[in-house]
Motif scaffolding. Structure first.
Motif, PDB file in Angstrom:
ATOM      1  N   ASP A  56       8.059  12.135   1.041  1.00 20.93           N
ATOM      2  CA  ASP A  56       8.163  11.689   2.431  1.00 20.93           C
ATOM      3  C   ASP A  56       8.964  10.391   2.541  1.00 20.93           C
ATOM      4  O   ASP A  56       8.661   9.520   3.341  1.00 20.93           O
ATOM      5  N   TYR A  57       9.974  10.258   1.722  1.00 25.02           N
ATOM      6  CA  TYR A  57      10.870   9.106   1.754  1.00 25.02           C
ATOM      7  C   TYR A  57      12.308   9.622   1.757  1.00 25.02           C
ATOM      8  O   TYR A  57      12.592  10.708   1.258  1.00 25.02           O
ATOM      9  N   ALA A  63      14.924  17.227  -7.540  1.00 21.92           N
ATOM     10  CA  ALA A  63      14.296  16.976  -6.234  1.00 21.92           C
ATOM     11  C   ALA A  63      14.707  15.639  -5.637  1.00 21.92           C
ATOM     12  O   ALA A  63      14.816  15.499  -4.413  1.00 21.92           O
ATOM     13  N   THR A  64      14.944  14.651  -6.497  1.00 21.92           N
ATOM     14  CA  THR A  64      15.270  13.314  -5.996  1.00 21.92           C
ATOM     15  C   THR A  64      16.770  13.047  -5.903  1.00 21.92           C
ATOM     16  O   THR A  64      17.178  12.047  -5.299  1.00 21.92           O
ATOM     17  N   LYS A  65      17.580  13.938  -6.470  1.00 23.46           N
ATOM     18  CA  LYS A  65      19.027  13.700  -6.509  1.00 23.46           C
ATOM     19  C   LYS A  65      19.622  13.411  -5.129  1.00 23.46           C
ATOM     20  O   LYS A  65      20.428  12.478  -4.983  1.00 23.46           O
ATOM     21  N   GLY A  92       0.777  -1.231   0.000  1.00 29.76           N
ATOM     22  CA  GLY A  92       0.000   0.000   0.000  1.00 29.76           C
ATOM     23  C   GLY A  92       0.809   1.283   0.000  1.00 29.76           C
ATOM     24  O   GLY A  92       0.242   2.378  -0.009  1.00 29.76           O
ATOM     25  N   TYR A  93       2.135   1.198  -0.017  1.00 27.10           N
ATOM     26  CA  TYR A  93       2.980   2.392   0.035  1.00 27.10           C
ATOM     27  C   TYR A  93       3.027   3.121  -1.304  1.00 27.10           C
ATOM     28  O   TYR A  93       2.990   4.349  -1.361  1.00 27.10           O
ATOM     29  N   LYS A 126      -0.372   5.348  -9.600  1.00 30.14           N
ATOM     30  CA  LYS A 126       0.126   6.334 -10.555  1.00 30.14           C
ATOM     31  C   LYS A 126       1.525   6.846 -10.207  1.00 30.14           C
ATOM     32  O   LYS A 126       2.061   7.704 -10.907  1.00 30.14           O
ATOM     33  N   GLY A 127       2.093   6.349  -9.139  1.00 28.19           N
ATOM     34  CA  GLY A 127       3.440   6.765  -8.766  1.00 28.19           C
ATOM     35  C   GLY A 127       3.531   8.140  -8.145  1.00 28.19           C
ATOM     36  O   GLY A 127       4.618   8.732  -8.099  1.00 28.19           O
ATOM     37  N   ASP A 128       2.406   8.648  -7.636  1.00 29.78           N
ATOM     38  CA  ASP A 128       2.414   9.982  -7.028  1.00 29.78           C
ATOM     39  C   ASP A 128       3.278  10.042  -5.777  1.00 29.78           C
ATOM     40  O   ASP A 128       3.641  11.134  -5.326  1.00 29.78           O
TER      41      ASP A 128
END
Length: 249
Positions: A125-126, A155-157, A112-113, A117-119
């Motif tokens: 929050d990871y 943002a994810t770098k 459920g995490y 759609k991969g939003d």
């Protein structure tokens, strides 16, 4: 008196089968680990040949092959590396073909995490997002293309954790060292469903196609088991199994 010819015939047949059986050394892209393990037993049963597989990143295998690694067949995770080997005359002419088209998935070991759609990527929050090394692993390259399309590269770098290959990337997520990761669908998919955790199956339009090509390397030119494996991968039995792991053919 009657048993002697029968036993002799059996012994002759066993000797013939052993003499005809060969071993094929195969370099297998890490994403294809589960399917090739499932195929290996049937391949041996149906052909008499033995498949010995080594697993790793496509880029690393390319370097090993150039350094004389003793592989007969290469099942890559892309089509560019086999094409390069073909240009370098390192393969048997005409042996290259696409054995599978891979699918990328954003996965968490937590049920459920990950939403459909991969939003979850945008929520932020990871702490860690695992991907395979994009310089060596085509699935890692595809992951960077997805992040770029979603405008999430910057943002994810700071959150990125790189695995040497897609197997290590999967391990980062499965052990909880990364909450999320881009993995091969085949690693978490069986018989038409996600087998564990939660995932977003990334649309194929979000990255370049992951066409996975196979080739017979020059070392396998005179090995009957090498040609037998390539032929076997094209059979309805093999392609049905490959599809069951989420690949397209």
């Amino acid at each position: 008196m009657f048993m002697r010819p029968t036993l002799l015939a059996i012994a002759t047949l066993l000797t013939f089968n052993t003499a005809c059986a060969d071993e094929v050394q195969v370099a297998v892209a890490a994403n294809f680990t589960a399917p090739i393990k499932a195929l290996a037993a049937d391949f041996q049963k149906d052909t008499g040949h033995t498949l010995v597989a080594s697993y790793g990143a496509t880029g690393q295998f390319y370097a090993q092959i150039n350094n004389g690694a003793p592989f007969d067949v290469f099942l890559a995770a892309d089509d560019t590396t086999p094409a390069k080997l073909e240009q370098e005359k390192a393969i048997v002419p005409g042996s290259r073909f696409t054995y599978a088209i891979g699918t990328l998935a954003l996965w968490s070991a937590k049920t459920g995490y990950v939403d459909a759609k991969g939003d979850v990527l945008r929520k932020g929050d990871y702490k860690h997002l695992a991907i395979a090394n994009p310089k060596a692993a085509p699935y890692g390259l595809a992951a960077t293309q997805v992040l770029e399309k979603l405008k999430l590269t910057e943002a994810t770098k700071p959150k990125l954790v790189e695995g040497q290959n897609i197997t290590q990337t999967y391990q980062f997520v499965s052990t909880g060292n990364a909450e999320l990761g881009f993995v091969a669908l085949s690693q978490i998919y069986k018989d038409g469903k996600i087998s564990e955790g939660s995932a977003w199956i990334v649309p194929a339009t979000d990255h370049e196609p992951i066409r996975q090509d196979a080739v017979i390397l020059n070392k396998g030119k005179d090995n009957p088991a090498a040609q037998a494996l390539v032929d076997y991968l094209k059979t309805p039995k093999a392609t049905a199994l490959i599809k069951s792991y989420g690949y397209e053919i």
